[in-house]
Scaffold this motif. Structure first.
Motif, short mmCIF file in Angstrom:
data_model
loop_
_atom_site.label_atom_id
_atom_site.label_comp_id
_atom_site.label_asym_id
_atom_site.label_seq_id
_atom_site.Cartn_x
_atom_site.Cartn_y
_atom_site.Cartn_z
N UNK A 1 57.91 25.50 50.95
CA UNK A 1 58.80 26.55 51.41
C UNK A 1 58.70 27.69 50.41
N UNK A 2 58.84 28.91 50.91
CA UNK A 2 58.86 30.11 50.07
C UNK A 2 60.28 30.62 50.02
N UNK A 3 60.78 30.86 48.82
CA UNK A 3 62.16 31.25 48.61
C UNK A 3 62.19 32.60 47.90
N UNK A 4 62.81 33.61 48.51
CA UNK A 4 62.93 34.91 47.88
C UNK A 4 64.01 34.89 46.81
N UNK A 5 63.81 35.69 45.76
CA UNK A 5 64.78 35.76 44.67
C UNK A 5 64.60 37.08 43.93
N UNK A 6 65.70 37.60 43.39
CA UNK A 6 65.60 38.77 42.53
C UNK A 6 64.92 38.38 41.22
N UNK A 7 65.21 37.17 40.73
CA UNK A 7 64.63 36.67 39.48
C UNK A 7 63.95 35.34 39.78
N UNK A 8 62.65 35.40 40.08
CA UNK A 8 61.94 34.19 40.49
C UNK A 8 61.88 33.17 39.36
N UNK A 9 61.81 33.63 38.12
CA UNK A 9 61.72 32.71 36.99
C UNK A 9 62.99 31.88 36.85
N UNK A 10 64.14 32.54 36.92
CA UNK A 10 65.42 31.84 36.76
C UNK A 10 65.68 30.89 37.92
N UNK A 11 65.42 31.35 39.15
CA UNK A 11 65.65 30.50 40.31
C UNK A 11 64.65 29.33 40.32
N UNK A 12 63.40 29.61 39.95
CA UNK A 12 62.42 28.54 39.88
C UNK A 12 62.79 27.49 38.84
N UNK A 13 63.30 27.95 37.71
CA UNK A 13 63.73 27.03 36.65
C UNK A 13 64.89 26.17 37.14
N UNK A 14 65.83 26.79 37.86
CA UNK A 14 66.97 26.04 38.40
C UNK A 14 66.48 24.92 39.32
N UNK A 15 65.61 25.25 40.27
CA UNK A 15 65.17 24.25 41.24
C UNK A 15 64.30 23.17 40.59
N UNK A 16 63.54 23.54 39.57
CA UNK A 16 62.78 22.52 38.85
C UNK A 16 63.71 21.52 38.17
N UNK A 17 64.80 22.02 37.59
CA UNK A 17 65.78 21.13 36.96
C UNK A 17 66.47 20.26 38.00
N UNK A 18 66.80 20.84 39.15
CA UNK A 18 67.47 20.10 40.21
C UNK A 18 66.62 18.93 40.69
N UNK A 19 65.34 19.19 40.93
CA UNK A 19 64.45 18.21 41.53
C UNK A 19 63.75 17.32 40.51
N UNK A 20 63.81 17.70 39.24
CA UNK A 20 63.07 16.96 38.23
C UNK A 20 61.59 17.25 38.29
N UNK A 21 61.22 18.47 38.71
CA UNK A 21 59.83 18.88 38.87
C UNK A 21 59.43 19.83 37.75
N UNK A 22 58.18 20.25 37.76
CA UNK A 22 57.67 21.21 36.80
C UNK A 22 57.54 22.59 37.43
N UNK A 23 57.28 23.58 36.58
CA UNK A 23 57.08 24.95 37.08
C UNK A 23 55.76 25.49 36.59
N UNK A 24 55.21 26.41 37.37
CA UNK A 24 53.96 27.07 37.04
C UNK A 24 54.06 28.47 37.62
N UNK A 25 53.16 29.35 37.24
CA UNK A 25 53.16 30.70 37.79
C UNK A 25 51.73 31.11 38.07
N UNK A 26 51.44 31.38 39.35
CA UNK A 26 50.08 31.78 39.70
C UNK A 26 49.84 33.26 39.46
#
Length: 245
Positions: free
Chosen positions: A8-33
């Motif tokens: 799923x693609x999720x829009x955000x004003x701050x993609x880094x902060x929102x991505x970090x939140x969801x990674x913590x929620x799910x126990x996943x990692x983050x990357x940036x292409x």
């Protein structure tokens, strides 16, 4: 030919902060292409994989203005787990959200930018989905949506009623895709949308033509010259057809 839901693609004003939140929620990692795109993905799992729906958080300038028509449901294994998860989410920056749910056994919350999601009470159907139980889409006609998406992808319908339609990967793993009848109508571009990907060796243009024949329409969101095709389902929900992989 077939496609499958890969992220799923999720829009955000701050993609880094929102991505970090969801990674913590799910126990996943983050990357940036690339700048403005944060990928949230299960650790150690190759992409794409039917056992998970990945998340791409995309930076956009416009703020959220209405309730999202696409949201994530989180799975829990017990009442204690549900309470612990809600408490942890609050500590991460989530807040309670009121979408008119009244007295229900699940907890409705919003991430730091207001994207709604649900923390479900324990349900047997979600015992093997992983942390993400389902991707849920509001709609006017679940039966019609099940017909379109069942043909668009190689996912299998598990339940189709006037109120709800449920699909899952043909591999029998990962989260469900659910269409829930709601009285509200779509008014703006969806802030969360589905991304489909054809299988290796398939033809992206031929898949796009097949989806149009099923009822999809082309959408111009100002995407310009990009390698993916932006379409909308019969109820106007935008989605992207990515390159085969």
């Amino acid at each position: 030919m077939a496609t499958r839901l890969v992220q799923i693609a999720m829009n955000a004003r701050d993609d880094t902060a929102v991505g970090r939140f969801w990674a913590e929620v799910l126990g996943w990692g983050i990357d940036s292409e690339e700048p403005g795109v944060t990928n949230v993905e299960p650790l150690g799992l190759p992409y794409p994989d039917p056992s998970a729906v990945f998340i791409d958080v995309l930076s956009v300038p416009e703020p959220k203005t209405v309730k999202n028509r696409v949201h994530v449901d989180l799975a829990t294994t017990s009442a204690a787990h549900q309470a612990e998860l809600v408490a942890r989410l609050r500590a991460l920056g989530a807040a309670p959200a009121d979408v008119g749910q009244q007295d229900v056994p699940w907890t409705v919350m919003a991430d730091p930018e207001g994207n709604e999601f649900c923390v479900l009470e324990p349900r047997e159907i979600y015992r093997d989905t992983g942390p993400m139980a389902a991707v849920v889409v509001d709609c006017a006609d679940p039966r019609a949506m099940a017909r379109f998406w069942g043909e668009a992808m190689d996912w299998t319908p598990h339940e189709v009623t006037e109120r709800r339609a449920v699909l899952r990967s043909a591999k029998g793993v990962g989260p469900y895709l659910e269409f829930i009848r709601t009285p509200d109508t779509k008014t703006v571009k969806n802030r969360v949308h589905l991304d489909l990907r054809p299988y290796p060796g398939d033809d992206q243009a031929a898949e796009a033509a097949r989806l149009r024949a099923l009822g999809a329409t082309d959408v111009d969101l100002g995407q310009g010259d990009v390698p993916w095709t932006v379409l909308a389902d019969p109820e106007g929900n935008e989605f992207c057809l990515l390159t085969p992989r």
